[in-house]
Design a protein around this motif. Structure first.
Motif, PDB file in Angstrom:
ATOM      1  N   TYR A 345      50.649  45.883  49.310  1.00  0.00           N
ATOM      2  CA  TYR A 345      49.755  46.997  49.643  1.00  0.00           C
ATOM      3  C   TYR A 345      50.249  47.737  50.883  1.00  0.00           C
ATOM      4  O   TYR A 345      50.235  48.973  50.940  1.00  0.00           O
ATOM      5  CB  TYR A 345      48.338  46.479  49.892  1.00  0.00           C
ATOM      6  CG  TYR A 345      47.490  46.363  48.657  1.00  0.00           C
ATOM      7  CD1 TYR A 345      47.157  47.484  47.901  1.00  0.00           C
ATOM      8  CD2 TYR A 345      46.983  45.131  48.244  1.00  0.00           C
ATOM      9  CE1 TYR A 345      46.363  47.387  46.771  1.00  0.00           C
ATOM     10  CE2 TYR A 345      46.179  45.020  47.118  1.00  0.00           C
ATOM     11  CZ  TYR A 345      45.875  46.154  46.379  1.00  0.00           C
ATOM     12  OH  TYR A 345      45.086  46.056  45.262  1.00  0.00           O
ATOM     13  N   ARG A 409      44.814  40.591  40.080  1.00  0.00           N
ATOM     14  CA  ARG A 409      44.976  41.878  40.784  1.00  0.00           C
ATOM     15  C   ARG A 409      46.291  42.520  40.336  1.00  0.00           C
ATOM     16  O   ARG A 409      47.334  42.313  40.951  1.00  0.00           O
ATOM     17  CB  ARG A 409      44.989  41.673  42.304  1.00  0.00           C
ATOM     18  CG  ARG A 409      43.884  40.778  42.841  1.00  0.00           C
ATOM     19  CD  ARG A 409      42.563  41.452  42.856  1.00  0.00           C
ATOM     20  NE  ARG A 409      41.500  40.507  43.219  1.00  0.00           N
ATOM     21  CZ  ARG A 409      40.214  40.770  43.056  1.00  0.00           C
ATOM     22  NH1 ARG A 409      39.832  41.929  42.552  1.00  0.00           N
ATOM     23  NH2 ARG A 409      39.297  39.888  43.397  1.00  0.00           N
ATOM     24  N   LYS A 411      49.623  44.694  39.512  1.00  0.00           N
ATOM     25  CA  LYS A 411      50.454  45.622  40.282  1.00  0.00           C
ATOM     26  C   LYS A 411      50.244  47.068  39.832  1.00  0.00           C
ATOM     27  O   LYS A 411      50.317  47.994  40.641  1.00  0.00           O
ATOM     28  CB  LYS A 411      51.929  45.251  40.113  1.00  0.00           C
ATOM     29  CG  LYS A 411      52.307  43.892  40.643  1.00  0.00           C
ATOM     30  CD  LYS A 411      53.769  43.566  40.328  1.00  0.00           C
ATOM     31  CE  LYS A 411      54.156  42.169  40.770  1.00  0.00           C
ATOM     32  NZ  LYS A 411      55.562  41.845  40.413  1.00  0.00           N
ATOM     33  N   MET A 414      47.740  49.322  41.754  1.00  0.00           N
ATOM     34  CA  MET A 414      47.779  49.422  43.210  1.00  0.00           C
ATOM     35  C   MET A 414      48.040  50.834  43.721  1.00  0.00           C
ATOM     36  O   MET A 414      47.494  51.231  44.758  1.00  0.00           O
ATOM     37  CB  MET A 414      48.825  48.451  43.763  1.00  0.00           C
ATOM     38  CG  MET A 414      48.449  46.981  43.534  1.00  0.00           C
ATOM     39  SD  MET A 414      49.782  45.836  43.960  1.00  0.00           S
ATOM     40  CE  MET A 414      49.916  46.111  45.736  1.00  0.00           C
ATOM     41  N   SER A 418      45.374  52.843  46.024  1.00  0.00           N
ATOM     42  CA  SER A 418      45.725  53.219  47.397  1.00  0.00           C
ATOM     43  C   SER A 418      45.571  54.714  47.627  1.00  0.00           C
ATOM     44  O   SER A 418      45.133  55.147  48.702  1.00  0.00           O
ATOM     45  CB  SER A 418      47.159  52.782  47.702  1.00  0.00           C
ATOM     46  OG  SER A 418      47.284  51.375  47.589  1.00  0.00           O
TER      47      SER A 418
END
Length: 597
Positions: A345, A409, A411, A414, A418
């Motif tokens: 992250y 979670r 990839k 992400m 974000s």
């Protein structure tokens, strides 16, 4: 999502619906009406800070860090009376005598105050505890506090000593809720006992409330540090833990058995009117549940078609449901440890930052950081949230990410996540709003969900304009997140207005999204707990995207995406109708060109 705001700590408290000013024109240059308006703004801002110490800390004001919000029924009644009085004072001010800028301030304040008064009938304070936060996670407020001086620690100890009273007040509200038939769904409240048990430590140093004492500033002398630690341990052992033990007994023996088996907001007293109110409050529109449901179905169909295209592009052999299972289960899509996930992250945020100049001319001055969601709430909360920085710039913004069970979670989610929660999503929006010097404070700190979350969802698509979606699986993530918000329109209205069961909502979500079951269940429970809030995201995104298309058509070659995005953010958070009026005026001004206004 602006899960903001340390929901775990702040959900226990009742906040005023507004705030007020700073950096306005000098009083001698104002009309009498404008002076009266800004005096009201100032007084209400101060009242909001005084009545909600947690909100004051959130805004970077630490004058009240030694206390909690007074949650007694008498204090609730006083706050409601003060809200009614503020609205009456506003209505005595001659709006026609105000400048256009102050008319907008007046109208925005009126929108908030009228609805703050209107919602008093629903007595939401009778359900002060949620499965994602409440008095059982009050330690989370420490995330907002400085802990730089001995006085900061003494304030925290005073709060520890005052916790039994807060727990007693919360219990009284819940007893009143039992009497009134205002009770939350049992399926959510079954998560709370474990959260309360997390406060029942044998060793005071293991308490979540003791965390600030584990590492203290060197500027505090060692002897004073030890004295403060001893006071904290004594307060935790003698006051905090016994109070939580009593609260836990009440919750499990008296409250939980009486919570309701149903999930719909319409099953509460005055529930149909309550859900209609919430849908209008969150979307800032007059759309009814039936129309919102249809919009959701239309968006789900559109996004499924886009997902089919990406499935074909990556050469996956199987139907869309099989593709979803692949995305949820193939180990290559997951990090192995929480540390790896956090590092990824942080690296992703660094990748996004240099590309921001492609989509905005004005970048916020306030920095942001990436933090893990606290362990004691991670299992019961969402994938990520954003906590805005202090309005005075004394605290940066933080992008909180969920590291619980990294194997769920993926990839591929992400990048879109974000873009939404950090930049150019919520951090841009909140930091830019706080940096608008000519707005009163309530405008700089206001949060209209349709505007705020609409911008966050719109920001996910800005990744295309920034050249970030090169990997088709990142595009899957963007579509999955767009689908997530479209599904919300269907399942939120389905559960609260159309009689859907919790399992029916989970199944619909899983059938139309590659999100993991862990996330889906947490999301559905969030919609049950927070009726109507999830409707705002897609409704806001559709409006911002619609206005972008209108601006591009009207301006032709003169359209610049950076200028459009700046124009959206320069209003601060406002109802969608206000944003629409502003953007259309901006388009008209651009069409006139320089010197033609």
């Amino acid at each position: 999502m602006r899960r903001a705001l340390l929901a775990a700590a702040l959900a226990a408290c009742c906040f005023p619906a507004f705030a007020a000013p700073a950096a306005a024109p000098a009083a001698e240059t104002r009309s009498a009406a404008a002076s009266a308006l800004h005096r009201l703004f100032d007084a209400e801002w101060e009242r909001g800070l005084r009545e909600s110490p947690e909100n004051a800390a959130y805004q970077g004001d630490h004058r009240y860090d030694d206390r909690w919000t007074d949650m007694s029924l008498a204090a609730v009644a006083r706050r409601e009376a003060a809200d009614r009085q503020a609205l009456a004072e506003l209505r005595r001010i001659d709006r026609a005598a105000l400048s256009p800028a102050d008319q907008l301030n007046y109208d925005t304040f009126a929108w908030l105050q009228e609805r703050a008064v209107a919602r008093q009938r629903f007595r939401e304070y009778l359900q002060p505890v949620g499965h994602q936060g409440g008095v059982q996670t009050a330690d989370g407020i420490a995330e907002l506090l400085p802990f730089a001086t001995a006085a900061d620690y003494r304030n925290w100890i005073a709060r520890l000593q005052a916790l039994p009273r807060l727990l007693e007040q919360t219990t009284a509200l819940m007893r009143a809720g039992i009497e009134a038939g205002s009770l939350p769904p049992k399926v959510l409240m079954q998560r709370v006992p474990a959260q309360i048990r997390g406060q029942l430590v044998a060793d005071p140093a293991a308490s979540p409330f003791y965390k600030p004492f584990l590492k203290m500033p060197e500027a505090i002398p060692a002897a004073e540090q030890e004295a403060l630690r001893a006071q904290a341990r004594a307060a935790i052992a003698g006051q905090v833990v016994p109070a939580y033990r009593e609260f836990g007994r009440f919750f499990e023996q008296d409250y939980l058995p009486k919570t309701r088996d149903s999930i719909a907001a319409t099953d509460l007293p005055d529930g149909s009117a309550f859900y209609d109110f919430l849908a209008g409050w969150y979307t800032t529109t007059d759309l009814d549940a039936e129309r919102i449901h249809r919009i959701g179905l239309e968006e789900v169909a559109r996004i499924r078609a886009e997902m089919e295209k990406v499935r074909a592009e990556v050469g996956f052999q199987g139907d869309l449901h099989a593709f979803f299972r692949h995305l949820r289960t193939d180990p290559k899509f997951f990090h192995r440890t929480p540390a790896e996930l956090l590092e990824a992250y942080q690296a992703l945020s660094k990748r996004i930052d240099p590309e921001l100049v492609k989509i905005a001319r004005t970048l916020p001055r306030l920095p942001y950081g990436v933090r893990p969601i606290p362990d004691n709430i991670a299992a019961d909360t969402t994938t990520a949230y954003y906590q805005p920085g202090a309005v005075d710039g004394s605290r940066p913004g933080y992008y909180y990410v969920n590291l619980y069970r990294p194997e769920v979670r993926p990839k591929w989610e992400m990048l879109a996540l974000s873009l939404h929660e950090a930049v150019p999503g919520h951090h841009f929006q909140f930091a830019r709003g706080a940096e608008l010097p000519d707005l009163p404070m309530f405008r700089r700190t206001a949060y209209f969900v349709a505007y705020g979350e609409g911008w966050g969802l719109y920001a996910e698509r800005l990744g295309y304009d920034m050249g970030l979606y090169e990997d088709p699986y990142d595009r899957v993530g963007q579509l999955a997140y767009d689908m997530w918000r479209a599904v919300r329109l269907v399942v939120d209205t389905g559960m609260h207005a159309k009689g859907w069961s919790r399992q029916q909502a989970i199944d619909y979500f899983m059938d139309n999204s590659p999100k993991t079951e862990q996330d889906v269940v947490n999301e559905i429970d969030r919609y049950i707990a927070w009726p109507g809030q999830a409707l705002a995201y897609k409704i806001g995104q559709l409006k911002i995207s619609e206005l972008r298309g209108e601006a591009a058509r009207e301006l032709g070659p003169a359209f610049d995406l950076r200028d459009y995005n700046d124009a959206v953010l320069e209003t601060g958070s406002v109802p969608l109708e206000t944003l629409e009026t502003h953007i259309r005026a901006w388009i008209a001004e651009r069409k006139r060109g320089p010197g033609k206004g």
